[in-house]
Scaffold this active site. Structure first.
Site, mmCIF file in Angstrom:
data_model
loop_
_atom_site.group_PDB
_atom_site.id
_atom_site.type_symbol
_atom_site.label_atom_id
_atom_site.label_comp_id
_atom_site.label_asym_id
_atom_site.label_seq_id
_atom_site.Cartn_x
_atom_site.Cartn_y
_atom_site.Cartn_z
ATOM 1 C CE LYS A 21 34.045 -63.620 50.182
ATOM 2 N NZ LYS A 21 32.844 -63.724 51.047
ATOM 3 C CB SER A 168 22.424 -65.178 46.058
ATOM 4 O OG SER A 168 23.841 -65.204 46.037
ATOM 5 C CG ASP A 311 29.489 -58.164 51.024
ATOM 6 O OD1 ASP A 311 28.465 -58.641 51.545
ATOM 7 O OD2 ASP A 311 30.240 -58.828 50.286
ATOM 8 C CE LYS A 408 32.318 -65.621 54.993
ATOM 9 N NZ LYS A 408 32.244 -67.048 54.601
#
Length: 423
Positions: A21, A168, A311, A408
């Site tokens: 992604k 981030s 993640d 997603k």
């Protein structure tokens, strides 16, 4: 809707992981900004990447599905055109929302960037403040510091800006991608410790693939001179290392010769190092010309910093349920502002399974139970909660609420998982 997973005894066979992604959405935007067309191979087809494609199409970028590839028409610079304000809906896709906030400040027109309810809770002030310093005009439409925002095209002047790296990596990625199209040189200073560093490396590497070099001093200073993106013609997207983490962990817990056939040998993704984290727990993982083979092993708890792979850190937290002894995962402060508050979500759901769990702002401690308890797992609208807790089924039956959240990033995850496991 929920999905019942019985207690599984083993997992075996071969699995092919879909495209990344993070790589796909970066490549889509870089291709749109480049001169000439780009053909993308291996691009992920999921909710987040569909939102990026739809936004680019709305902005006038030609996007064509051509067999096993995507053909992206390069705009040679700024996106969009002057006219009535447009609204782009970007759901919960941070890899689309944040880079487009920066990219749309380069061109013409006015754009409202909308998102889901959770996206409205995810901060964007560090990026907006930095872009404003460089000459952009961006207004908050509801809550100061949070989406939705209205971006007024007009170009970036350039100059010197400061962007904290503690929240981030997507903020810096967004600014770096837009920077070469500013009118003057952009210098970015990053105080503090940059989180998720491999994602910055990924961005800079992909910019180089499209003809733009970034001068850098470690992860603290960056210089980007005015230049243009040039299409490489064809571009290959790697398999998603984050998605691979679920099958690597499943194999380490209950594998009877499980093989992942398309993990890249020299990946640009930080989560590709997840195999090393599992090896630190005692996992048996081998790579040869046929792929990566993982088999069940006696796992032991670890104390590990996973700041570089937040993640995949979620996957390791569930794998810790099957280890002997406690596991501490550090460097995960960014979990608080992801698709949900992942620190709190993981604490709640791991506890349901019988684990003893403690959290700080930056870490999670997990003491596994002697026997996992059956549980109904809440996913909080977070695709990674659904996928990582599927692994708990190797210890007890689990019910996964709202399994469709996996659309997603990995739409057929549970179909693939179901074909490989056995009771």
């Amino acid at each position: 809707m929920s999905l019942q997973l019985p207690a599984h005894a083993a997992i075996s066979g071969e699995v092919r992981i879909p495209g990344s992604k993070s790589l796909t959405n970066r490549a889509l935007l870089l291709a749109a900004l480049a001169t000439r067309d780009t053909r993308l191979y291996g691009a992920l087809d999921s909710e987040d990447t569909a939102l990026m494609r739809a936004a680019l199409t709305q902005l006038g970028v030609p996007v064509e599905i051509a067999g096993d590839s995507l053909l992206i028409g390069g705009c040679g610079g700024a996106l969009g055109a002057a006219g009535d304000a447009q609204t782009l809906y970007l759901g919960l896709a941070g890899t689309a929302y944040r880079p487009l906030t920066a990219a749309l400040s380069l061109g013409k027109g006015e754009y409202v960037l909308e998102g889901s309810a959770r996206m409205r809770e995810r901060p964007i002030a560090p990026l907006v403040d930095t872009l404003t310093t460089l000459g952009a005009r961006i207004d908050y439409l509801e809550s100061e510091g949070y989406p939705p925002v209205k971006v007024f095209g007009g170009g970036l002047e350039g100059g010197v800006a400061m962007l904290p790296g503690t929240l981030s990596s997507q903020f810096l990625t967004s600014l770096l991608i837009a920077a070469p199209l500013a009118k003057k040189e952009v210098r970015i200073n990053v105080p503090g410790t940059q989180v998720s560093k491999p994602y910055i490396d990924m961005t800079i590497g992909m910019m180089a693939d499209f003809g733009v070099e970034v001068d850098r001093d470690n992860y603290s200073r960056y210089v980007v001179r005015p230049s243009r993106y040039v299409s490489p013609g064809e571009y290959e997207i790697e398999a998603d290392a984050s998605s691979a983490s679920y099958f690597l962990a499943a194999g380490a817990i209950a594998g009877d010769s499980l093989r992942i056939v398309n993990l890249p040998a020299n990946s640009v993704q930080g989560d590709a190092a997840f195999a090393d984290a599992l090896r630190a727990m005692g996992a048996s993982i081998d790579t040869d010309e046929r792929g990566t083979r993982v088999s069940r092993a006696a796992l032991t708890g670890v104390d590990i910093d996973l700041n570089h792979m937040p993640d995949a850190a979620m996957t390791l937290a569930v794998a810790a349920l099957f280890a002997t002894g406690a596991t501490r995962i550090r460097g995960i402060s960014t979990w608080r502002i992801k698709e949900t508050d992942r620190l709190e979500a993981m604490r709640c759901e791991l506890s349901k399974l019988g684990a003893e769990v403690k959290t700080t702002d930056d870490s999670i401690d997990i003491i596994p139970p002697k026997q996992l308890r059956p549980a109904r797992i809440k996913t909080y609208g977070d695709h990674r909660m659904a996928m990582c807790f599927s692994l708990a089924s190797f210890g007890a039956p689990v019910e996964i609420e709202d399994p469709k959240v996996v659309e997603k990033t990995f739409p057929d995850y549970f179909d693939v998982f179901g074909r490989l496991v056995r009771t």
